[in-house]
Design an enzyme around this catalytic site. Structure first.
Site, PDB file in Angstrom:
ATOM      1  CE  LYS A 154      -5.587  -7.489  -2.236  1.00 31.26           C
ATOM      2  NZ  LYS A 154      -6.003  -7.190  -0.899  1.00 31.26           N
ATOM      3  CE  LYS A 179      -9.958   0.655  -0.606  1.00 35.17           C
ATOM      4  NZ  LYS A 179      -9.615  -0.370   0.373  1.00 35.17           N
ATOM      5  CE  LYS A 184      -4.134  -2.061   1.865  1.00 36.15           C
ATOM      6  NZ  LYS A 184      -5.333  -1.937   2.643  1.00 36.15           N
TER       7      LYS A 184
END
Ligand code: AQP
Length: 329
Positions: free
Chosen positions: A192, A195, A109
């Protein structure tokens, strides 16, 4: 049982539902289950206040639409239970800097955001997650495979605390279904579904227009072969479609392989598109019904917070006591 989900803008995606929420619905029948919308985790990246408020209600409405029943589980919003932040601080003081630095979710992230923009909150969010779980003395945590490392951290910190201050926390185990642990991006089956997907075509949002959803399924990336067979390594795209159809239809992957013998990818995609539309159409309608009744939503959350606080406050008081904090008179 304890688990949580972020109040994501717009909609839950299919990975959230198949990887986690679907299991939550089943487990509320057999376990004392606590489920929460993790707004404290959401602010690890910038949030517009009005949007966060709306997205939190939207997340609760979707959880109810998916089948959570406030009579069978405790459904609440994380910030309504201040003990999360309080135990989170305790856990921060127990976590090694190097240990936190090894969390792959943080690495991914923060790399996406740029190192200078990533906050300290993003860095320590796995530690807040540890507190989330330990407050409820959870035995099991139903999540997708991407959360496995965080559950390991939770186990390590619980054992460390228990070793240092005496038996206080239950050591939790991940509850991860092998089949749906990692739902893949429809356009890039190497990663995966998320969002923060590189293209919106790879991401199925449950509240999207069903026609758009069907279109995304039909344009899913497969391979140059023609056989419909489950093989995660050689045929990740087709295997992902089989997993999704198997879960939505209740047929096993083996039965599906047999049923599609001699048929092309088009037939599989058409059937999956149909199954998706059948699933999302009533889901959208139910979500809207809950959103249209914010008073009921808020009263569900008030009751949930009260039940959650009773448990969380007891664990926190015990933790503070074991650590030597003076009791507040
Ligand atoms: N692709 C997935 N397959 C299986 N499970 C998944 N989960 C998420 N993606 C998949 C599981 O969903 C639960 C809620 O996760 P979250 O609150 O982290 O939701 P999110 O932020 O919307 O998840 P994303 O899309 O994965 O976020 P980013 O892009 O920020 O990384 C968890 O149990 C999770 O495992």
């Amino acid at each position: 049982m304890l688990s949580g989900i972020q109040p994501t803008a717009g909609s839950f995606h299919l990975g959230n539902y198949l990887g986690a929420v679907r299991q939550w619905v089943a487990l509320q029948e057999t376990h004392d289950a606590f489920y929460m919308v993790v707004d404290l985790h959401a602010i690890t990246v910038p949030q517009d206040p009005a949007e966060l408020r709306a997205n939190t209600r939207l997340a609760v409405a979707q959880l109810l639409a998916a089948g959570l029943d406030p009579e069978r589980c405790t459904l609440f919003v994380q910030s309504h239970v201040p003990e999360h932040a309080q135990l989170g601080w305790v856990m921060n003081c127990l976590t090694g800097f190097g240990e936190a630095s090894r969390m792959t979710q943080f690495k991914d992230k923060s790399a996406k955001q740029g190192a200078d923009r990533a906050t300290v909150g993003l860095f320590t969010y796995p530690v807040l997650q540890v507190a989330d779980i330990l407050l409820y003395q959870a035995d099991q945590v139903p999540v997708g495979g991407d959360q496995r490392q965080h559950i390991e951290l939770t186990r390590d910190l619980a054992e460390r605390f228990n070793g240092r201050y005496g038996q206080t926390f239950t050591i939790p185990a991940p509850y991860i279904l092998k089949e749906t642990a990692k739902i893949l991006d429809l356009q890039d089956p190497a990663v995966k579904m998320s969002k923060s997907a590189s293209t919106p075509k790879g991401l199925i949002n449950l509240l999207d227009d069903p026609k758009a959803t069907a279109k995304k399924v039909k344009s899913a990336v497969t391979d140059t072969d023609t056989v419909i067979r489950y093989d995660e390594e050689k045929k990740p795209g087709v295997s992902n479609l089989l997993t999704i159809l198997s879960t939505l239809s209740g047929s096993s992957v083996e039965d599906l392989e047999r049923a599609y013998e001699g048929k092309g990818y088009g037939a599989l995609k058409t059937d999956l598109a149909e199954a998706m539309v059948e699933f999302v159409t009533p889901f959208r309608a139910r979500t809207q019904e809950y959103l249209d009744d914010p008073e009921t939503l808020d009263s569900i959350l008030a009751k949930g917070a009260e039940k959650a606080r009773a448990v969380a406050a007891e664990t926190l008081a015990q933790t503070y006591d074991r650590m030597g904090f003076l009791p507040a008179k």
